[in-house]
Design a protein around this motif. Structure first.
Motif, PDB file in Angstrom:
ATOM      1  N   UNK A  19       9.423   1.899   5.199  1.00 46.64           N
ATOM      2  CA  UNK A  19       9.459   0.435   5.162  1.00 46.64           C
ATOM      3  C   UNK A  19       8.252  -0.158   5.870  1.00 46.64           C
ATOM      4  N   UNK A  20       7.917   0.396   7.059  1.00 44.13           N
ATOM      5  CA  UNK A  20       6.741  -0.108   7.767  1.00 44.13           C
ATOM      6  C   UNK A  20       5.467   0.132   6.993  1.00 44.13           C
ATOM      7  N   UNK A  21       5.357   1.287   6.358  1.00 44.20           N
ATOM      8  CA  UNK A  21       4.172   1.601   5.561  1.00 44.20           C
ATOM      9  C   UNK A  21       4.061   0.655   4.372  1.00 44.20           C
ATOM     10  N   UNK A  22       5.198   0.420   3.715  1.00 42.22           N
ATOM     11  CA  UNK A  22       5.177  -0.438   2.532  1.00 42.22           C
ATOM     12  C   UNK A  22       4.830  -1.877   2.888  1.00 42.22           C
ATOM     13  N   UNK A  23       5.422  -2.385   3.982  1.00 41.49           N
ATOM     14  CA  UNK A  23       5.149  -3.774   4.355  1.00 41.49           C
ATOM     15  C   UNK A  23       3.689  -3.964   4.751  1.00 41.49           C
ATOM     16  N   UNK A  24       3.135  -3.003   5.502  1.00 38.28           N
ATOM     17  CA  UNK A  24       1.728  -3.135   5.905  1.00 38.28           C
ATOM     18  C   UNK A  24       0.812  -3.080   4.685  1.00 38.28           C
ATOM     19  N   UNK A  25       1.154  -2.257   3.712  1.00 37.88           N
ATOM     20  CA  UNK A  25       0.331  -2.198   2.499  1.00 37.88           C
ATOM     21  C   UNK A  25       0.441  -3.480   1.689  1.00 37.88           C
ATOM     22  N   UNK A  26       1.623  -4.077   1.677  1.00 30.35           N
ATOM     23  CA  UNK A  26       1.775  -5.366   0.980  1.00 30.35           C
ATOM     24  C   UNK A  26       0.937  -6.444   1.651  1.00 30.35           C
ATOM     25  N   UNK A  27       0.901  -6.403   3.005  1.00 28.65           N
ATOM     26  CA  UNK A  27       0.083  -7.388   3.710  1.00 28.65           C
ATOM     27  C   UNK A  27      -1.399  -7.155   3.423  1.00 28.65           C
ATOM     28  N   UNK A  35      -8.764  -3.291   5.843  1.00 34.75           N
ATOM     29  CA  UNK A  35      -9.706  -4.012   6.695  1.00 34.75           C
ATOM     30  C   UNK A  35      -9.111  -5.317   7.212  1.00 34.75           C
ATOM     31  N   UNK A  36      -8.142  -5.891   6.502  1.00 33.72           N
ATOM     32  CA  UNK A  36      -7.537  -7.143   6.953  1.00 33.72           C
ATOM     33  C   UNK A  36      -6.487  -6.887   8.027  1.00 33.72           C
ATOM     34  N   UNK A  37      -6.115  -5.648   8.250  1.00 35.78           N
ATOM     35  CA  UNK A  37      -5.118  -5.291   9.257  1.00 35.78           C
ATOM     36  C   UNK A  37      -5.809  -4.824  10.524  1.00 35.78           C
ATOM     37  N   UNK A 151      10.021  -6.574  11.556  1.00 38.97           N
ATOM     38  CA  UNK A 151       9.709  -8.001  11.584  1.00 38.97           C
ATOM     39  C   UNK A 151       8.423  -8.290  12.357  1.00 38.97           C
ATOM     40  N   UNK A 152       8.045  -7.400  13.284  1.00 38.94           N
ATOM     41  CA  UNK A 152       6.858  -7.656  14.090  1.00 38.94           C
ATOM     42  C   UNK A 152       5.564  -7.305  13.357  1.00 38.94           C
ATOM     43  N   UNK A 153       5.673  -6.712  12.183  1.00 37.03           N
ATOM     44  CA  UNK A 153       4.468  -6.314  11.457  1.00 37.03           C
ATOM     45  C   UNK A 153       3.771  -7.545  10.887  1.00 37.03           C
ATOM     46  N   UNK A 154       2.493  -7.711  11.261  1.00 36.58           N
ATOM     47  CA  UNK A 154       1.640  -8.736  10.677  1.00 36.58           C
ATOM     48  C   UNK A 154       0.190  -8.269  10.784  1.00 36.58           C
TER      49      UNK A 154
END
Length: 459
Positions: A19-27, A35-37, A151-154
């Motif tokens: 889930x964390x991997x997927x959300x970060x890739x979506x962001x 590069x945006x992360x 939820x803290x992933x941005x």
């Protein structure tokens, strides 16, 4: 239930990572533009997995530690006062085991008392409730950690810093466990050795020339507890082992490093190192059944008396066992000598053998000595070979053809059978173990210091 809980918890950790991997890739957007992360997507997945796993694992461990204590307290609170007053610690342990057996359904061999049946019923109910409560609490905490971290992933969240900090803390804790384990071992031996020195004077132990402990039921230190015969037997066997291992191991190392072809070296070195993986009990049986009788027969053929169990037998077989330690470490040291030294010697007209004798070996000498000292500490601490092949004769004698006794053999003898660990006859084993620990630790420290100094010189 515990296996099911561990399986479910591992599944939650894996889901959290995905889930964390997927959300970060979506962001990150199209093409996984990391590069945006602030951190790479894998760090975000690891962060969610850690938040999901670490708190729940801690709760699981603490629950598993304290639940048996609470259940035991519940059991003894239900025991009738007249029964509990007549129970010593051993009797309480037996009663608790009986209650557990009845609660598990296996029962006991004799007739269970009515109060035991009632307590076992309550114990089974409490255990069942505790298992379900543990499952719910641990999984709830894992789920809460998963949701919180997700939820803290941005884009600006410093996931890499948190993950690396957690990894550093985990590594430090693992190092602390190893250090505390070593300290615990030393302190346990030291405390028991100090108890032994209440019975026997340290001077009589360290400088005594006679070993003849008397076994008594009074707890008194009867007999003689001199260390010197055992220490000499240990040194004698170790010297014989090193006389066998050092020349053979060093010649093997020189050949593999300087003369052998890469193809021969590729299979010869692992083959020799197989000797280090053979269990020492196998070496001991081999010494007892083959080498000892062979030496005895060889001695009889030339009119020389050689005991089948002797310092020579144990030392020879132990030397064969530590050949890989000497050869492998020496080979690594020799190959680290800079090639420029060899080329310079050969360029001045020296032959290959002269280069090895006068250039390579002197340059590698500090590291080779370190390898010898490590092999010596391995020989001093060996147990099974000397137990089976050295005999048990704690006498101060220089004849290697006779039986001897070593420190490790005596430790085994003193702790074998029905032993009262409060008696000096058993406590002496801890004093012997502490002495052996100090000797081997000193050799290891000296060896590591020499090897480190060598590596700093050529790396």
């Amino acid at each position: 239930m515990n296996l099911l809980l561990i399986g479910v918890l591992l599944a939650f950790i894996a889901i959290g990572y995905q889930l964390g991997l997927k959300k970060s890739r979506n962001i990150a957007g199209q093409g996984n533009n990391s590069a945006v992360l602030h951190s790479r997507p894998g760090y975000y997945g690891s962060l969610v997995a850690l938040w999901c796993g670490i708190p729940s694992c801690l709760i699981f461990i603490l629950w598993s530690l304290f639940e048996p204590m609470m259940l035991s307290h519940m059991v003894f609170s239900q025991v009738p006062a007249d029964v509990l007053s007549h129970l010593d610690p051993a009797g309480k342990s037996v009663l608790l085991d009986r209650v557990k057996a009845i609660a598990s359904g296996f029962g006991v061999t004799d007739q269970a008392q009515p109060y035991e049946l009632a307590i076992a019923k309550q114990y089974a109910e409490a255990l069942s409730i505790g298992n379900y409560a543990q499952f719910v609490v641990v999984i709830s905490i894992a789920l809460a950690g998963l949701v919180f971290a997700n939820r803290k992933i941005n884009k600006s969240f410093r996931a890499r810093n948190y993950v690396e900090r957690m990894i550093s803390i985990s590594l430090a804790l693992c190092s602390g466990v190893a250090i505390l384990t070593t300290i615990g071992i030393v302190m346990s031996m030291l405390s028991e050795a100090l108890r032994f020195f209440h019975f026997v004077e340290p001077s009589a132990f360290f400088f005594g020339r006679e070993w003849n402990p008397g076994f008594s039921t009074t707890g008194n230190a009867e007999g003689s507890y001199g260390l010197l015969p055992l220490l000499w037997g240990t040194i004698l066997v170790s010297i014989i082992a090193l006389l066998v291992a050092i020349p053979i191991g060093l010649f093997i190392a020189i050949y593999l490093a300087e003369y052998a072809s890469p193809r021969l070296r590729a299979w010869a070195k692992p083959t020799i190192e197989i000797l280090a993986g053979i269990p020492t009990i196998v070496y001991g049986v081999f010494a007892l059944m083959v080498v000892g009788p062979f030496f005895k027969m060889l001695g009889d053929s030339v009119g020389l008396h050689i005991n089948a169990t002797s310092a020579l037998t144990a030392g020879f077989v132990m030397g064969v066992m530590i050949i890989p330690f000497v050869s492998s470490l020496s080979d690594d040291i020799i190959t680290q000598v800079p090639r420029t030294l060899r080329d310079g010697s050969l360029g001045l007209g020296a032959t290959k053998s002269e280069t090895i004798r006068q250039v390579v070996l002197p340059a590698a000498l500090p590291g080779i000595i370190g390898a010898f000292l490590l092999a010596a500490s391995r020989a001093i601490g060996e147990t099974m070979i000397v137990v089976l092949a050295a005999g048990n004769s704690p006498l101060l004698q220089i004849n290697p053809l006779e039986a001897v006794s070593t420190v490790t053999v005596t430790i085994v003898n003193q702790l074998t059978g029905d032993t009262d660990f409060a008696s000096p006859q058993a406590l002496v084993a801890f004093a012997l173990g502490l002495t052996l620990f100090v000797i081997t630790l000193g050799l290891n420290i000296v060896a590591l210091y020499i090897v480190r100094k060598y590596r700093e010189q050529y790396e």
